[in-house]
Design a protein around this motif. Structure first.
Motif, mmCIF file in Angstrom:
data_model
loop_
_atom_site.group_PDB
_atom_site.id
_atom_site.type_symbol
_atom_site.label_atom_id
_atom_site.label_comp_id
_atom_site.label_asym_id
_atom_site.label_seq_id
_atom_site.Cartn_x
_atom_site.Cartn_y
_atom_site.Cartn_z
ATOM 1 N N ASP A 162 18.006 53.919 -5.044
ATOM 2 C CA ASP A 162 19.025 54.914 -5.348
ATOM 3 C C ASP A 162 19.861 54.482 -6.556
ATOM 4 N N PHE A 165 17.953 54.939 -9.769
ATOM 5 C CA PHE A 165 17.881 56.359 -10.141
ATOM 6 C C PHE A 165 19.184 56.824 -10.778
ATOM 7 N N HIS A 166 20.309 56.538 -10.128
ATOM 8 C CA HIS A 166 21.582 57.038 -10.629
ATOM 9 C C HIS A 166 22.053 56.280 -11.867
ATOM 10 N N ARG A 168 20.107 55.486 -14.234
ATOM 11 C CA ARG A 168 19.414 56.187 -15.316
ATOM 12 C C ARG A 168 20.094 57.523 -15.610
ATOM 13 N N ARG A 169 20.568 58.202 -14.584
ATOM 14 C CA ARG A 169 21.318 59.447 -14.817
ATOM 15 C C ARG A 169 22.583 59.166 -15.617
ATOM 16 N N GLU A 275 8.965 54.756 -4.753
ATOM 17 C CA GLU A 275 10.282 54.412 -5.269
ATOM 18 C C GLU A 275 10.260 52.925 -5.617
#
Length: 332
Positions: A162, A165-166, A168-169, A275
């Protein structure tokens, strides 16, 4: 109404992610108390049923009001991105050194639950807050060992994925893109530098240069939590991505063609990386020795199918575009 985190210029540079095994233990205990949180965790609940039955969690439950204050002394924000449960528990135990502050923290929480202050258990806590802190820390440690530690590699892999992922956002779209994807109750107001959390109550917190600590959690769903009064670092806890598949069985057999190309064991390791995950997490997921998984990961990396990235003490492996194409049947 709602909780508002107000950012200054320095705070925009000091947002960070963290993982807290102690927080996950606290929220696992809360899941046992709150049926509305249990939908995604039924397999876990079946696995820990006997262990949970051997714990008297009432002292911790008494300090978990439906609305109001949870004692900060039981849940200090983690100091780093990869602290251990033992390091976090030591900070909880240290709260016994200041009985006056412990008394006020416990009293404030008990006052949020009707009848808790006058209950025998509540009166016992307030009569000797230092002893109460020690007993609550002992109970938290027992809950960790029984409910969370056996499943920590799987949980940690979810939380690390998680954060990747975030992160990278955040890199791609800044704070607006980050906060837009964390939880429906969050609203980022860029003009005023304010992050709002929809709540029936009202609370304002100037970050004051400390920044905001963001922590994914497997057990906080469907809610978002956080706050902390000074001097604690402002913290926001949100549901981690992918909890719907958290307790599912290991991936099935790798496709026959891919197994013929790579060998079945390496193909299954590659397929398990839907993932990003660490060696330890993959070993637990696949039921293999960490040394075996490490050897397969090295071979897959050498073949250009994996990319490693370091996150604190952990190295996470993720599939390259070519590997994604091989495992999904698409084109790179």
């Amino acid at each position: 109404m709602g909780n508002h985190f107000r950012f200054g210029p320095a705070d925009l540079l000091r947002c960070r992610f963290g993982i807290s095994p102690r927080w996950e233990t606290q929220e696992a205990v809360r899941v046992l108390l709150r049926p509305h949180r249990q939908a995604y965790h039924l397999p876990w609940l079946r696995r820990i049923r006997a262990a949970a039955a051997g714990l008297d969690l009432r002292p911790l439950w008494l300090l978990m009001p439906r609305k109001g204050h949870h004692p900060d002394l039981l849940s200090p924000p983690p100091l780093g991105p990869s602290v251990t449960f033992e390091e976090e528990l030591a900070r909880v135990r240290a709260a016994a050194d200041d009985p006056g502050a412990a008394y006020e923290d416990l009293r404030r929480s008990l006052a949020c639950t009707p009848g808790a202050l006058e209950s025998p258990l509540g009166r016992r806590m307030l009569a000797d807050p230092a002893r109460a802190v020690t007993e609550l820390a002992d109970l938290t440690e027992a809950a960790w060992q029984a409910l969370v530690a056996p499943h920590w590699p799987r949980l940690r892999a979810l939380l690390e994925a998680d954060i990747l992922f975030h992160s990278r956002r955040l890199a791609a779209g800044g704070l607006e893109a980050l906060f837009d994807g964390l939880h429906p109750d969050l609203r980022w107001h860029g003009a005023t530098g304010t992050l709002s959390v929809e709540r029936p109550s009202h609370h304002d917190r100037e970050l004051g240069g400390q920044g905001l600590l963001l922590m994914p959690s497997a057990f906080v769903w469907p809610e978002v939590a956080g706050g902390y009064d000074p001097p604690w670092q402002p913290t926001l806890v949100y549901p981690a991505r992918g909890i719907g598949a958290l307790w599912t069985a290991s991936p099935g057999p790798a496709p026959r063609a891919l197994a013929g190309l790579l060998g079945r064991a390496r193909a299954e390791v590659l397929c398990a990386l839907a993932e990003p995950a660490s060696t330890t997490a993959l070993a637990a997921r696949l039921g293999l020795a960490p040394s075996t998984v490490s050897a397969h990961l090295s071979a897959l990396r050498a073949a250009g199918l994996l990319i490693p990235s370091r996150h604190g003490r952990q190295v996470l492996y993720e599939r390259t575009p070519l590997a994604i194409a091989l495992t999904t049947g698409g084109s790179p």
